[in-house]
Scaffold this active site. Structure first.
Site, mmCIF file in Angstrom:
data_model
loop_
_atom_site.group_PDB
_atom_site.id
_atom_site.type_symbol
_atom_site.label_atom_id
_atom_site.label_comp_id
_atom_site.label_asym_id
_atom_site.label_seq_id
_atom_site.Cartn_x
_atom_site.Cartn_y
_atom_site.Cartn_z
ATOM 1 N N ASP A 80 0.854 -1.190 0.000
ATOM 2 C CA ASP A 80 0.000 0.000 0.000
ATOM 3 C C ASP A 80 0.890 1.240 0.000
ATOM 4 O O ASP A 80 1.997 1.229 0.555
ATOM 5 C CB ASP A 80 -0.900 0.022 1.230
ATOM 6 C CG ASP A 80 -1.980 -1.057 1.189
ATOM 7 O OD1 ASP A 80 -2.353 -1.460 0.070
ATOM 8 O OD2 ASP A 80 -2.440 -1.482 2.263
ATOM 9 N N ASP A 88 -7.104 -1.579 -4.464
ATOM 10 C CA ASP A 88 -8.206 -1.264 -3.549
ATOM 11 C C ASP A 88 -9.159 -0.251 -4.175
ATOM 12 O O ASP A 88 -10.393 -0.374 -4.069
ATOM 13 C CB ASP A 88 -7.660 -0.688 -2.239
ATOM 14 C CG ASP A 88 -6.778 -1.674 -1.491
ATOM 15 O OD1 ASP A 88 -6.976 -2.888 -1.661
ATOM 16 O OD2 ASP A 88 -5.890 -1.224 -0.749
#
Length: 208
Positions: free
Chosen positions: A167, A181
């Protein structure tokens, strides 16, 4: 009227006329069918293939974009100081996430890996009955995002099925996430909107 004129106007043999008429009718019908064939070839199969192409194209774009950005983040940003994009409101910061999207459920990595694999299988099976372009885009986003995070689960440390997702998008007061995401969330929102409008994946519209 002269005998010659009556001979020209009246057929010599009525049976010849009776036999010629079906042949002419058959020829005309064949000509009409030939003209209609290109219009009748359109139905569901060709339309379904085009929608599957849209789904595959969107999924490939979302997956490759996620994969490339993660490679860049690992190469240039991991173990480095965060990069401010819009002051303190948005920054790029490399993190490893063992949970679901936005860092939820870090102790359930294997479970989320199985869920992602199941979602991919369901989308592929559903694609066989797909005749709606908006649904193709929505499912393509879901498929590309699921494949992006599943790739991390399978091939990144600490091991297969337990790999941590990369991330890097870090808004202020919000969880850190990645482009996979984002694709999953956008696909989910689009599916909700299509459902509210009554549009089904097979292209039919229902009103409750």
């Amino acid at each position: 009227m002269s005998e010659a004129e009556r001979t020209i106007e009246t057929p010599d043999d009525p049976e010849d006329v009776a036999e010629a008429t079906p042949e002419a009718t058959t020829a005309e019908a064949a000509a009409v069918d030939d003209e209609r064939e290109p219009e009748d070839e359109e139905p569901g199969a060709g339309r379904g293939r085009r929608r599957i192409g849209v789904l595959a194209g969107v999924a490939a774009f979302a997956y490759l974009l996620d994969l490339v950005t993660k490679i860049m983040v690992v190469e240039w940003l991991e173990h480095e100081e965060p990069i401010d994009i819009f002051g303190e409101w948005l920054r790029f910061e490399a993190l490893r996430n063992g949970g679901a999207a936005f860092g939820i459920g870090e102790a359930l990595t294997v479970v989320f890996t199985c869920i992602a694999a199941t979602v991919i299988v369901v989308i592929i099976r559903l694609a066989r009955k797909l005749y709606s372009a908006p649904w193709a885009v929505a499912l393509g986003l879901l498929l590309g995002g699921a494949l992006g995070n599943l790739t991390d689960r399978l091939f990144r440390a600490p091991g297969a099925l337990q790999g941590h997702v990369v991330d890097f998008i870090a808004p202020k007061y919000f969880a850190v996430f990645n482009l996979a995401d984002s694709a999953i969330v956008c696909g989910g929102i689009l599916i909700v909107l299509l459902s509210f409008r009554g549009l089904d994946p097979d292209g039919t519209v229902h009103r409750d």
